[in-house]
Design an enzyme around this catalytic site. Sequence first.
Site, PDB file in Angstrom:
ATOM      1  N   SER A 164      35.736  87.994   0.356  1.00 18.47           N
ATOM      2  CA  SER A 164      36.953  88.747  -0.001  1.00 18.47           C
ATOM      3  C   SER A 164      37.452  89.446   1.254  1.00 18.47           C
ATOM      4  O   SER A 164      36.686  89.634   2.210  1.00 18.47           O
ATOM      5  CB  SER A 164      36.585  89.806  -1.055  1.00 18.47           C
ATOM      6  OG  SER A 164      37.637  90.730  -1.235  1.00 18.47           O
ATOM      7  N   TYR A 177      31.241  96.497  -4.820  1.00 17.78           N
ATOM      8  CA  TYR A 177      31.947  95.249  -4.483  1.00 17.78           C
ATOM      9  C   TYR A 177      32.046  95.085  -2.965  1.00 17.78           C
ATOM     10  O   TYR A 177      31.749  94.017  -2.418  1.00 17.78           O
ATOM     11  CB  TYR A 177      33.337  95.286  -5.123  1.00 17.78           C
ATOM     12  CG  TYR A 177      34.113  93.988  -5.038  1.00 17.78           C
ATOM     13  CD1 TYR A 177      33.965  93.008  -6.016  1.00 17.78           C
ATOM     14  CD2 TYR A 177      35.014  93.758  -4.001  1.00 17.78           C
ATOM     15  CE1 TYR A 177      34.693  91.819  -5.953  1.00 17.78           C
ATOM     16  CE2 TYR A 177      35.738  92.576  -3.931  1.00 17.78           C
ATOM     17  CZ  TYR A 177      35.577  91.612  -4.919  1.00 17.78           C
ATOM     18  OH  TYR A 177      36.304  90.440  -4.843  1.00 17.78           O
TER      19      TYR A 177
HETATM   20  P1  NAD Z   1      37.456  85.533 -12.474  1.00 17.19           P
HETATM   21  O1  NAD Z   1      37.079  86.737 -13.252  1.00 17.19           O
HETATM   22  O2  NAD Z   1      38.578  84.684 -12.926  1.00 17.19           O
HETATM   23  O3  NAD Z   1      36.205  84.597 -12.237  1.00 17.19           O
HETATM   24  C1  NAD Z   1      34.891  85.062 -12.150  1.00 17.19           C
HETATM   25  C2  NAD Z   1      33.966  83.966 -12.609  1.00 17.19           C
HETATM   26  O4  NAD Z   1      32.606  84.437 -12.500  1.00 17.19           O
HETATM   27  C3  NAD Z   1      34.174  83.574 -14.082  1.00 17.19           C
HETATM   28  O5  NAD Z   1      34.021  82.183 -14.246  1.00 17.19           O
HETATM   29  C4  NAD Z   1      33.035  84.313 -14.788  1.00 17.19           C
HETATM   30  O6  NAD Z   1      32.648  83.707 -16.004  1.00 17.19           O
HETATM   31  C5  NAD Z   1      31.956  84.180 -13.741  1.00 17.19           C
HETATM   32  N1  NAD Z   1      30.835  85.102 -13.963  1.00 17.19           N
HETATM   33  C6  NAD Z   1      30.875  86.447 -14.090  1.00 17.19           C
HETATM   34  N2  NAD Z   1      29.627  86.919 -14.340  1.00 17.19           N
HETATM   35  C7  NAD Z   1      28.814  85.837 -14.358  1.00 17.19           C
HETATM   36  C8  NAD Z   1      27.419  85.660 -14.571  1.00 17.19           C
HETATM   37  N3  NAD Z   1      26.593  86.696 -14.803  1.00 17.19           N
HETATM   38  N4  NAD Z   1      26.929  84.409 -14.529  1.00 17.19           N
HETATM   39  C9  NAD Z   1      27.728  83.339 -14.306  1.00 17.19           C
HETATM   40  N5  NAD Z   1      29.055  83.450 -14.086  1.00 17.19           N
HETATM   41  C10 NAD Z   1      29.581  84.694 -14.122  1.00 17.19           C
HETATM   42  O7  NAD Z   1      37.775  86.113 -11.008  1.00 17.19           O
HETATM   43  P2  NAD Z   1      38.218  85.381  -9.660  1.00 17.19           P
HETATM   44  O8  NAD Z   1      39.289  86.187  -9.081  1.00 17.19           O
HETATM   45  O9  NAD Z   1      38.429  83.943  -9.853  1.00 17.19           O
HETATM   46  O10 NAD Z   1      36.923  85.643  -8.766  1.00 17.19           O
HETATM   47  C11 NAD Z   1      36.185  84.600  -8.161  1.00 17.19           C
HETATM   48  C12 NAD Z   1      35.594  85.126  -6.859  1.00 17.19           C
HETATM   49  O11 NAD Z   1      36.648  85.404  -5.959  1.00 17.19           O
HETATM   50  C13 NAD Z   1      34.793  86.411  -7.014  1.00 17.19           C
HETATM   51  O12 NAD Z   1      33.640  86.358  -6.208  1.00 17.19           O
HETATM   52  C14 NAD Z   1      35.761  87.455  -6.516  1.00 17.19           C
HETATM   53  O13 NAD Z   1      35.093  88.582  -6.021  1.00 17.19           O
HETATM   54  C15 NAD Z   1      36.456  86.674  -5.420  1.00 17.19           C
HETATM   55  N6  NAD Z   1      37.731  87.244  -5.013  1.00 17.19           N
HETATM   56  C16 NAD Z   1      38.743  87.376  -5.910  1.00 17.19           C
HETATM   57  C17 NAD Z   1      39.945  87.915  -5.491  1.00 17.19           C
HETATM   58  C18 NAD Z   1      41.115  88.087  -6.418  1.00 17.19           C
HETATM   59  O14 NAD Z   1      42.070  88.768  -6.040  1.00 17.19           O
HETATM   60  N7  NAD Z   1      41.125  87.484  -7.592  1.00 17.19           N
HETATM   61  C19 NAD Z   1      40.101  88.329  -4.165  1.00 17.19           C
HETATM   62  C20 NAD Z   1      39.046  88.172  -3.286  1.00 17.19           C
HETATM   63  C21 NAD Z   1      37.864  87.638  -3.722  1.00 17.19           C
END
Ligand code: NAD
Length: 282
Positions: A164, A177
């Site tokens: 991130s 985080y």
């Molecule tokens: P999201 O909530 O859509 O996806 C998260 C995923 O992780 C989901 O499939 C959820 O079911 C899974 N998950 C959560 N807990 C779990 C567990 N205990 N076991 C198995 N799976 C689990 O969010 P996203 O934005 O797609 O996030 C994906 C990654 O990207 C994360 O690591 C997040 O930190 C990172 N990220 C997101 C953003 C953003 O703005 N959306 C920015 C930077 C980084």
Amino acid sequence: MFQWPKRGDAADGDNTAFRGVGELKGQVAVISGSTSGIGLGLARAVAARGGDVVLNGLGDPSEIERIRAEMEAANGVRVRYHGADMRKGDEVADMVAFAKHDLGRLDILVNNAGVQHVESIEKFPTDKWEQIIAINLSSAFYATRAAVPIMKAQGRGRIVNIASAHGLVASPFKSAYVAAKHGVIGLTKTVALELARENITCNAICPGFVETPIVQMQIADQARTHGISKDRVIDEVILKKQPTKRFVTTDELAGLFLYLVSDLGASANGASFSIDGGWTAE
Ligand code: NAD
């Protein structure tokens, strides 16, 4: 002098030809947290380019099965689901072994599962801290540890960690985080150094804000806390640090991801790539 293999040449270690950007036929990817958001977007990108996928994540079983079957049918690839809880090392190792046993190989590991909790340091619940460190950081260690012997035996591997912008800089109220994502970048560098001679790369992608459920929850929380509309939260809070003033898209992340997992990405190693609309340039 090193010569790039030409398209159609046999690559060292297996019988697959040189893999250009987006050429994923015959490759197998495991993507944690791929039932929604960025992980699902990357899974769709792999399947659309002929790669087989192991999906993972939480959600309604019938909805997950619908996504799995649709992805398989639309692309003529094999798509499996493994329900490992990414907090648990033995379940994560089982998911990686499942890819090898069920789909025959493991070429690409994407450590993507992640959760968020926003709270001041003195009120931050310890169980939330432990959950975030486990899902956002330890899970990447568990999966990488299990995947590396398979990749070494195959003579090639690609590990992509979804970190991130918060792996590079901090924001207040996101202690767990930010700590976990900085840890992911440290893990990325270490794994890259250990495997540099094994034709296995490990890199981190550092997205800015992408409009996925994890962010939609933050928007709703902030709107409630401050008593303002969601649109105002997006403009004044969420996108405040993102100079482009728009969300990053999963397609934009997929573009870099496809490069990193290709043979053209072979020298990109141990790096953290920002796709954040300029956020961390400031
Ligand atoms: P999201 O909530 O859509 O996806 C998260 C995923 O992780 C989901 O499939 C959820 O079911 C899974 N998950 C959560 N807990 C779990 C567990 N205990 N076991 C198995 N799976 C689990 O969010 P996203 O934005 O797609 O996030 C994906 C990654 O990207 C994360 O690591 C997040 O930190 C990172 N990220 C997101 C953003 C953003 O703005 N959306 C920015 C930077 C980084």
